[in-house]
Motif scaffolding. Sequence first.
Motif, short mmCIF file in Angstrom:
data_model
loop_
_atom_site.label_atom_id
_atom_site.label_comp_id
_atom_site.label_asym_id
_atom_site.label_seq_id
_atom_site.Cartn_x
_atom_site.Cartn_y
_atom_site.Cartn_z
N UNK A 238 -3.40 19.77 -1.65
CA UNK A 238 -4.46 19.79 -0.95
C UNK A 238 -5.24 18.22 -0.90
N UNK A 239 -4.40 17.31 -1.61
CA UNK A 239 -4.95 16.16 -1.89
C UNK A 239 -3.80 14.99 -1.24
N UNK A 240 -4.37 14.10 -0.63
CA UNK A 240 -3.54 12.98 0.00
C UNK A 240 -4.29 11.72 -0.28
N UNK A 241 -3.60 10.64 -1.06
CA UNK A 241 -4.20 9.53 -1.45
C UNK A 241 -3.59 8.40 -0.58
N UNK B 87 -9.21 15.36 0.62
CA UNK B 87 -9.17 16.58 -0.19
C UNK B 87 -9.75 17.61 0.62
N UNK B 88 -8.71 18.21 1.40
CA UNK B 88 -8.85 19.22 2.38
C UNK B 88 -9.78 18.68 3.32
N UNK C 279 0.70 -0.97 0.05
CA UNK C 279 0.14 -0.02 -0.08
C UNK C 279 0.96 1.16 -0.15
N UNK C 280 0.26 2.42 -0.47
CA UNK C 280 1.02 3.36 -0.53
C UNK C 280 0.38 4.80 -0.19
N UNK C 281 1.03 5.60 0.54
CA UNK C 281 0.44 7.04 0.78
C UNK C 281 1.27 7.94 -0.19
N UNK C 282 0.03 8.89 -0.92
CA UNK C 282 0.73 9.84 -1.94
C UNK C 282 0.18 10.84 -2.04
#
Length: 567
Positions: free
Chosen positions: A499-502, A514-515, A491-494
Motif C-alpha cells: 500500500x506504500x510507494x516512496x 500511502x493508499x 532519484x528512486x521510486x520504491x
Amino acid sequence: MSIKLKIGIINVFLIKFLSVTSISFAENQSFRHSLESYSMHDTIALRIQPRQVDSNIPGQDNWASGSLMHPYAVTIGNARVGISGSTEDHNPNGQLILAGSPDGPNTNGCLLCMFDTVSALNIAGISGGGSSNWINGPLGISQYGSADSPVEYIMQDNANMQVMNLKVADYTATEIILASAMTTDQMARIHYGMYAISNSIDTSLATPTFSASNNLPSPNYYASTVISVIDRTHIKVSGWAVPGAGNSTSGQVPSTSNLDTKWTDFGIPTIGIGGRTNTSAINWVTYFTTTNSWLNNYENEIDILGDPGFAAGRMRIHGLTMTYQGPTPSADSYALNLNTIALPVQLHMEVKPTGYGVQSNSFITKGNSGVSVKGDIWESFEHAAFADSTSNMRLVGWLKKETNTKGWPSSSFSIGLHVDGIQGEAKTGSKMGRLTFNPLLFGTEAIQVGGWALGNGNSYAFGSVSNEPTVLNGGYLGFQEKGWSSGISFPTIQATSPSKLNIRDNNGKNVTLNTYELEVINSLIVPFKRPPSSRSPCNQGQIEDDENYHYVCVSKNRWKRAILSDF
C-alpha cells in the motif's frame, strides 16, 4: 527345351564373373526365355526370370521359405559362386559389382539408372532437362552450366507408370470380373501379391476435398491384393477393404455404381493392377536384434573428399538437395521428417565457427566464433518476417565485447528487433527495442554482470543492476522493489509495502503515497508565489505561499488567504 553352355564371361553388362561360369536357357510352361548363370560347381550365380505364369510349379522359390517364387526378374547371389579356400572363391556372398564411367547426358550420365516409368529417355536432372539438356547440343549446353554424372539415378513418374488399368464388369468378395479379356502379355505380368486398387468407393465415408490448408484426406476407395489369375476375365484377390478405414469385415464387395471422381475420374468401373498410392525412391529398413549379434551400430554416411591441394573456392559442395516444383501440396507435407523421439539428439551438426548452422530465408543460426576485441559484434541467430510485404522485421540475437577485460564478464548478449538490413549482420538495419544481459549501463565503468537492461538501438531505457534489486533509467531514475539505499546519485521510486510507494531523491528525502494519503518525510516544498487576485484561475485544493500569506483555492477560480506570523 533347355540349353546349357559353359563359357567364360568377363564384364558382361558390367557384372564381373572372374571364374568360368555356365549359362542355361530354359523354356517351359512356367518360365519363358529364362536365363541362369552357374559356377563350375553348378551353383546358381545369376538367374533372370522375366515371366512367371504358373505360381504352383515347384522350384520357383529362390528363398529359404515360402511357396512362391518372389516376383523379381533378376536374382543375384542365390548361392556361393566359388568353393571356400579355392581360387574360385572370389565372391562368396554374391555381391553385385558395377564398374563403369558415366560420360554423357541422359542415360549416358548414370552408372546405375533405375526407372519406374516408360519415359526412361526423358530424364530431368542429368545435364539439364527439356531444351536445356546437353543432348540438344549448343542449345542445351548454353542453358545448363554443368556436365552431370550421378553414379546412381532413380526416376519415378506416376503419369507413365506401367499400371494395368482394366475395365471391370463386376466384383465378388474374392474376385475381379473383367469387362474385356486380358491379353497373354497382361496375364503374364500379373503375379501373386500385386496391388489391386479400384475406383469403387465406400459411400459411408467422407468424400475427400483437397486444400493446401488441410491434410491429405483419407482414402474412400476399395483395394485388395492379387492371389492368382483364374482365366482371361477373372482374377482372384484376397478380399476387399478401404485402406486405413479400420473395417476388416469379411465379405465386403465394391459396387460398380459408386465410382470415385476425386482421386481418379475414369468414368467407368476400373481396377488398377499394380497401382500404388504411396511411393519413395529409397526406403531403408534396418532391424536390430540383441540375441548373439555382432551388429550394434547403424549409420548412413556421405563422404565427400577433396584434394588438400585444391585452392579455396575451387569446388562447390551441395551435399543433399531436395526440390519441389508444382502446386501447393496438402498441409501435412514436409521436406524432412525426423520421427526419432527415442533418440537423445534429433539433429546433430558440427558447424564451422564462422559459418552457418542453418540458413533459410526466415531463420538462421551461426557458428560460435564469438568476440575478442572491444566493440566486436557476433550475431548468433535470427528470425525474420515481413510487415506488409515491405519491411523485413528481424529478431536478432548477438554477442558484443563491451570492454577490454578478458573473459565473459566483459561481454553482453542482446536480443533485439532490427528493421531491414542484411541477414546475418547484426550491425545492419534500423535498431528498435532490445533486451541486453550483462549490460554496460550509462555512466558506469563496467558492465553489470548478472544484470539486464531494456533499451532502443542506441541506449538503455532502464536496466537491472546486479548488486542490488534496482532498475536504472539512464542514470537518472530508479525503481526499487525493497530496501533503502542512500547515497546513489539518482532519484528512486520504491515500493515498501503493498500500500506504500516512496519517491525519494539522492539524499534520502522522499514522499510516500500511502493508499489515498500523502506522507512527506523531512519537508514539503510548495510553490513560493502569490495569485494576482482572489479571482485568479485555480483548481480547488491548489496552494501557494509568499512571505506574508498562505493561499488556498477553495473553489474554481476562488482564492482565500491566511496571514503568516512569527513563532
